[in-house]
Scaffold this active site. Structure first.
Site, short mmCIF file in Angstrom:
data_model
loop_
_atom_site.label_atom_id
_atom_site.label_comp_id
_atom_site.label_asym_id
_atom_site.label_seq_id
_atom_site.Cartn_x
_atom_site.Cartn_y
_atom_site.Cartn_z
N HIS A 153 0.83 -1.20 0.00
CA HIS A 153 0.00 0.00 0.00
C HIS A 153 0.86 1.25 0.00
O HIS A 153 2.05 1.20 0.34
CB HIS A 153 -0.91 0.03 1.24
CG HIS A 153 -2.12 -0.86 1.11
ND1 HIS A 153 -2.06 -2.22 1.32
CD2 HIS A 153 -3.40 -0.57 0.78
CE1 HIS A 153 -3.27 -2.74 1.13
NE2 HIS A 153 -4.10 -1.77 0.80
N LYS A 157 -0.77 4.96 4.71
CA LYS A 157 -1.73 4.07 5.36
C LYS A 157 -1.36 3.88 6.83
O LYS A 157 -0.20 3.65 7.16
CB LYS A 157 -1.75 2.72 4.64
CG LYS A 157 -2.80 1.76 5.18
CD LYS A 157 -3.01 0.57 4.26
CE LYS A 157 -3.91 -0.47 4.88
NZ LYS A 157 -5.23 0.05 5.27
#
Ligand code: NAP
Length: 265
Positions: A153, A157
Site C-alpha cells: 500500500h 496508510k
C-alpha cells in the site's frame, strides 16, 4: 433517491466517494464531514463547482441536521467506531470503508444495528477484483495449505496489515485451519523479517509511495507455486462496489461484514 452523507469527505477515499455518489442517478449527495476542512465548500475541495455543500466538522451535528439514509465513512481507525455508533444511534445506515476496527467493535455495532433494525456494511475492500481474489484464495487453500500473503500500500496508510490481508487470511484459515508452516527451527536475524503471523501463515506489509492497494497470495506446493494477485491502480476501483453496497444496505436490517456477503450468491 438515497440520501448520502460522507464522513472523511476531504480525504483520498472520501473525495472519490463524493464524486461517485454525486454522479449516481439514484443517490443524492446530501452532506459531507471532515474535521480538518470544516466550513470549506465541498465542491471546491473535490473539483465539482456545482456542488453547494459546506463541510461539517462534527459527525453528530451533520447526522442530526442532514438526516441522511446512509453514512459512508472513510475516516481513520481511531474515529471510525465512534462515527458508526453515532450513525446507528441516529437511525442512519452506515457503509464503512475505514479499516482497523476490532472484531469486538464490529460485534458491538452489529448488536446495535440489530437493536435498531438498521442495515449496515463494514467492508475492508470495495474492489470487486479483491473480493474475487479472497474467494479464489479460499478455493486454492484446499489444495495448497501453505501460503504467505504480501500486501502493498501507499506509505500514508495507518494500519497494518490491511483489512483485505486479514480477511484473506481468515478465509484461508477457515479452509485449512491453523497450520504451522516452514522450518520449526527457523529464526529471525532481523526481528519481524518473516512478517506477522496469523494462524500459522505469514503476512507481509509493504508501504511505499506510488502504490495504491495491491496484494499477492502465494501458495506453495510440491514442485509448484500459485500466485493470485490483485491491483487497485486507482481509487476509482472501489466505487462500483461502494455504490452496490449503499444500494444493498437500504434493503437489509442487519450489519454485514464484507461486501462479498451481499453481492456473491
Ligand atoms: P485520508 O486521506 O487520511 O482521509 C481521511 C479523512 O478523514 C481525512 O480528511 C481526515 O481529516 C478525516 N477525518 C479524520 N477524523 C474524522 C472525523 N472524526 N470525522 C470526519 N472526518 C474525519 O485516508 P484515506 O486514504 O481516504 O483512507 C481512509 C480509510 O479508508 C482508511 O482506513 C483506509 O485504510 C480505508 N480504505 C478502505 C478501502 C476499502 O475499499 N474499504 C479502500 C481504500 C482505503 P484530517 O486529515 O484532518 O485528519
Amino acid at each position: 433517491m438515497i440520501k448520502v452523507l460522507v464522513t472523511g469527505a476531504a480525504g483520498r477515499m472520501g473525495q472519490e466517494s463524493c464524486r461517485a455518489v454525486w454522479r449516481a442517478q439514484d443517490m443524492v449527495l446530501a452532506g459531507a464531514v471532515d474535521t480538518g476542512r470544516a466550513g470549506e465548500k465541498l465542491g471546491k475541495v473535490i473539483g465539482i463547482e456545482d456542488i453547494d455543500i459546506t463541510i461539517y466538522g462534527d459527525v453528530e451535528t451533520a447526522l442530526k441536521e442532514v438526516k441522511p439514509d446512509i453514512m459512508v465513512d472513510f475516516t481513520n481507525p481511531d474515529v471510525v467506531y465512534r462515527n458508526v455508533k453515532l450513525a446507528l444511534e441516529n437511525n442512519v445506515r452506515p457503509v464503512v470503508g475505514t479499516t482497523g476496527m476490532s472484531g469486538e467493535e464490529i460485534n458491538e455495532l452489529r448488536k446495535l444495528a440489530e437493536k435498531n433494525g438498521l442495515g449496515g456494511l463494514v467492508a475492508p475492500n470495495f474492489a470487486i477484483g479483491a473480493l474475487l481474489m479472497i474467494k479464489f484464495a479460499a478455493m486454492a487453500a484446499k489444495y495448497f495449505p501453505n501460503v504467505e500473503i504480501i500486501e502493498l500500500h501507499h506509505d500514508q496508510k495507518m494500519d497494518a496489515p490491511s483489512g483485505t490481508a486479514l480477511k484473506t487470511a481468515e478465509a484461508v484459515a477457515e479452509v485449512r485451519g491453523n497450520l504451522r508452516q516452514g522450518l520449526p527451527t527457523e529464526y529471525e536475524k532481523i526481528e519481524g523479517v518473516r512478517g506477522g503471523e496469523f494462524e500459522g501463515m505469514r503476512i507481509h506489509s509493504v508501504r511505499l509511495p506510488g502504490y495504491v492497494a495491491h496484494q499477492e497470495v502465494i501458495f506453495g506446493g510440491t514442485g509448484q507455486t500459485l500466485t493470485i494477485r490483485h491491483d487497485s491502480i486507482s481509487r476509482e476501483s472501489f466505487m462500483p462496489g461502494l455504490l452496490m453496497g449503499i444500494r444493498k444496505v437500504m434493503d437489509i436490517n442487519e450489519l454485514v461484514y464484507g461486501l462479498e456477503n451481499l453481492i456473491f450468491e
